[in-house]
Write an enzyme that holds these catalytic residues in place. Structure first.
Site, PDB file in Angstrom:
ATOM      1  N   CYS A   1       0.805  -1.223   0.000  1.00 39.94           N
ATOM      2  CA  CYS A   1       0.000   0.000   0.000  1.00 39.94           C
ATOM      3  C   CYS A   1       0.836   1.271   0.000  1.00 39.94           C
ATOM      4  O   CYS A   1       0.292   2.374  -0.071  1.00 39.94           O
ATOM      5  CB  CYS A   1      -0.950  -0.007   1.195  1.00 39.94           C
ATOM      6  SG  CYS A   1      -1.958  -1.501   1.276  1.00 39.94           S
TER       7      CYS A   1
ATOM      8  N   HIS B   1      -2.721   8.177   6.058  1.00 39.63           N
ATOM      9  CA  HIS B   1      -2.952   6.830   5.498  1.00 39.63           C
ATOM     10  C   HIS B   1      -4.301   6.312   6.000  1.00 39.63           C
ATOM     11  O   HIS B   1      -5.096   5.815   5.205  1.00 39.63           O
ATOM     12  CB  HIS B   1      -1.814   5.899   5.903  1.00 39.63           C
ATOM     13  CG  HIS B   1      -1.897   4.537   5.298  1.00 39.63           C
ATOM     14  ND1 HIS B   1      -1.881   4.326   3.932  1.00 39.63           N
ATOM     15  CD2 HIS B   1      -2.007   3.306   5.858  1.00 39.63           C
ATOM     16  CE1 HIS B   1      -1.965   3.035   3.675  1.00 39.63           C
ATOM     17  NE2 HIS B   1      -2.053   2.386   4.831  1.00 39.63           N
TER      18      HIS B   1
ATOM     19  N   GLU C   1      -0.607   5.350  13.473  1.00 39.28           N
ATOM     20  CA  GLU C   1      -0.214   6.498  12.652  1.00 39.28           C
ATOM     21  C   GLU C   1      -0.208   7.773  13.495  1.00 39.28           C
ATOM     22  O   GLU C   1       0.690   8.611  13.350  1.00 39.28           O
ATOM     23  CB  GLU C   1      -1.143   6.654  11.453  1.00 39.28           C
ATOM     24  CG  GLU C   1      -0.742   7.809  10.545  1.00 39.28           C
ATOM     25  CD  GLU C   1      -1.552   7.899   9.256  1.00 39.28           C
ATOM     26  OE1 GLU C   1      -1.149   8.659   8.356  1.00 39.28           O
ATOM     27  OE2 GLU C   1      -2.590   7.195   9.153  1.00 39.28           O
TER      28      GLU C   1
ATOM     29  N   LYS D   1      -9.707   7.820   2.480  1.00 38.54           N
ATOM     30  CA  LYS D   1     -10.147   6.441   2.220  1.00 38.54           C
ATOM     31  C   LYS D   1     -11.570   6.199   2.713  1.00 38.54           C
ATOM     32  O   LYS D   1     -12.210   5.226   2.308  1.00 38.54           O
ATOM     33  CB  LYS D   1      -9.191   5.441   2.866  1.00 38.54           C
ATOM     34  CG  LYS D   1      -7.824   5.362   2.204  1.00 38.54           C
ATOM     35  CD  LYS D   1      -6.959   4.301   2.869  1.00 38.54           C
ATOM     36  CE  LYS D   1      -5.565   4.260   2.269  1.00 38.54           C
ATOM     37  NZ  LYS D   1      -4.757   5.454   2.600  1.00 38.54           N
TER      38      LYS D   1
ATOM     39  N   HIS E   1      -9.827   1.665  -0.074  1.00 43.59           N
ATOM     40  CA  HIS E   1      -8.375   1.513  -0.078  1.00 43.59           C
ATOM     41  C   HIS E   1      -7.942   0.873  -1.395  1.00 43.59           C
ATOM     42  O   HIS E   1      -8.224  -0.290  -1.645  1.00 43.59           O
ATOM     43  CB  HIS E   1      -7.965   0.635   1.111  1.00 43.59           C
ATOM     44  CG  HIS E   1      -6.503   0.623   1.385  1.00 43.59           C
ATOM     45  ND1 HIS E   1      -5.574   1.210   0.556  1.00 43.59           N
ATOM     46  CD2 HIS E   1      -5.792   0.077   2.416  1.00 43.59           C
ATOM     47  CE1 HIS E   1      -4.366   1.026   1.057  1.00 43.59           C
ATOM     48  NE2 HIS E   1      -4.478   0.349   2.193  1.00 43.59           N
TER      49      HIS E   1
ATOM     50  N   PHE F   1       1.869  -3.403   3.927  1.00 44.56           N
ATOM     51  CA  PHE F   1       2.314  -4.706   4.402  1.00 44.56           C
ATOM     52  C   PHE F   1       3.795  -4.890   4.041  1.00 44.56           C
ATOM     53  O   PHE F   1       4.244  -4.482   2.969  1.00 44.56           O
ATOM     54  CB  PHE F   1       1.506  -5.821   3.743  1.00 44.56           C
ATOM     55  CG  PHE F   1       0.134  -6.044   4.342  1.00 44.56           C
ATOM     56  CD1 PHE F   1      -0.389  -5.190   5.291  1.00 44.56           C
ATOM     57  CD2 PHE F   1      -0.643  -7.121   3.927  1.00 44.56           C
ATOM     58  CE1 PHE F   1      -1.651  -5.406   5.833  1.00 44.56           C
ATOM     59  CE2 PHE F   1      -1.903  -7.344   4.451  1.00 44.56           C
ATOM     60  CZ  PHE F   1      -2.414  -6.498   5.407  1.00 44.56           C
TER      61      PHE F   1
END
Length: 411
Positions: free
Chosen positions: A162, A302, A313, A334, A339, A399
């Site tokens: 991502c 994010h 975050e 998002k 996403h 990831f």
């Protein structure tokens, strides 16, 4: 000498719009792209999550039939977004050897791969398409964009989950600083709303399971958040050296002033709860931009709407900005788009650029009650960014422990 890099064109396709302008307008209007999926395979495989933010304009509606059939959807979306951005930039006249492509994907041609596997099992090897590998490979979007625009400086692919397309934009910046190109088409695309990815993410407890209310399922920073919503699409930015852009009288949206990538080395799917890697990426970005934490006036977070990711975050950004993080206008877009995995950073870069251009902070929808552990300064309605100079950052975490951050200044 550091070159000044500018954004001269943008393009986008997602669950809330088929163009960059449609995406921006619907983002400001609080539109959600999440909808119940109408595919036979949802019921066939008894998927526990039956909704996603599928692109509202299918790429095969835009592309010629002969183009679409030779491309995986991830490459189709790339071509649509890049063509829009190129036209928006005024189709720059540039030598092929000075035009580059930095593109990204997180998963790549999964539809082509698994359709080919079905064909092999059911009909045998003679029926497998000879173009299967050129369609499924992760660098197919970059390669096809290079062919489309005769970009011969280079065609590079970033694959970091991502964080991919934020990294691709930083790569473009670095490639131009190194003198490899004067103009670069940068961005990312993803089309991975497939039974196997939906089942896998659901099994990992990563997806929201609000089948009864898809439109409000993505709830970044909310107490009631329960996972992210799968999205798809692409976004592209045409980046140029300021010298090249001004020589041709191009409009300038914003300046790309820096970025950084780091790694958590913590867990293959989870990010570091202390946010050390993410914080380091922000600090390095600001250092490259010649700025301090006090200069940042807007953040595109994010913020995926997962129970663990959102507070992590905040911890990372608080380590950089201190208590001021509660005063910086933040957008968690998002909530509207879902996403887009490898394409999400590029789409959020477009939103960050437009926020600076229009001096408007996009809303964060669906936050019924904000989590006290994620006290970002968000708003359910568009808010004025105000006059003066602005510096904005856009965060992407993936990831594998990948962290990518980029920074823009208003033009």
């Amino acid at each position: 000498m550091t070159k000044r890099i500018v954004v001269t064109g943008i393009g986008a396709s997602s669950g809330i719009g088929g163009t960059a302008q449609e995406n921006w307008d619907n983002l400001l209007a609080g539109v959600s792209g999440a909808r119940t999926m109408e595919h036979d395979w949802v019921e066939q495989y008894e998927l526990p999550v039956n909704f996603a933010a599928e692109a509202i304009v299918r790429p095969d509606q835009v592309l010629a039939r002969h183009e679409a059939k030779r491309l995986d959807p991830s490459s189709q979306f790339a071509l649509v977004a890049a063509r829009e951005a190129w036209a928006d930039a005024g189709a720059p006249e540039v030598e092929s050897e000075r035009l580059g492509v930095d593109w990204a994907t997180g998963i790549g041609g999964i539809w082509t791969l698994l359709d080919a596997w079905d064909t092999l099992r059911e009909k045998g090897p003679r029926r497998v398409m000879p173009l299967t590998v050129p369609m499924l490979m992760a660098n197919a979007p970059a390669g096809n964009l290079s062919l489309q625009f005769e970009a011969r400086a280079y065609a590079s692919t970033a694959v970091s989950a991502c964080a991919s397309s934020t990294e691709s934009i930083l790569n473009a910046y670095n490639h131009m600083q190194a003198g490899l190109a004067d103009v670069v088409i940068a961005g990312g695309s993803e089309s991975a709303i497939h039974p196997i990815t939906m089942a896998s993410f659901a099994a990992a407890q990563a997806l929201s399971k609000r089948n009864d209310d898809p439109a409000t399922a993505s709830r970044p920073t909310a107490v009631s958040r329960d996972g992210f919503v799968m999205g798809e699409g692409a976004a592209a930015l045409v980046l140029e050296t300021e010298e090249h852009a001004k020589a041709r009288g191009a409009k300038i949206y914003a300046y790309l002033v820096g970025g950084a990538v780091t790694a958590d080395s913590y867990h293959i799917t989870g990010n570091d709860p202390e946010g050390k890697g993410a914080a380091r990426a922000v600090r390095q970005t600001l250092e490259m931009a010649g700025a301090s934490a006090d200069d940042v006036t807007h953040i595109n977070a994010h913020a995926t709407s997962t129970p663990v990711g959102d507070p992590n975050e905040f911890v990372a950004l608080q380590a950089v900005f201190g208590d001021r993080i509660r005063e910086i206008p933040v957008a968690a877009t998002k909530a509207a788009t879902g996403h887009l995995l490898g394409g999400t950073g590029a789409l959020e870069a477009v939103f960050t650029v437009l926020a600076l251009k229009n001096r408007t902070v996009p809303p964060t929808i669906n936050v019924d009650e904000q989590d006290p552990e994620v006290p970002f300064l968000i708003t359910p309605k568009p808010a004025e960014l105000g006059a003066g100079d602005h510096l904005a950052i856009s965060n992407s975490f993936g990831f594998g422990g990948h962290n990518a951050v980029i920074a823009f200044r208003n033009a």
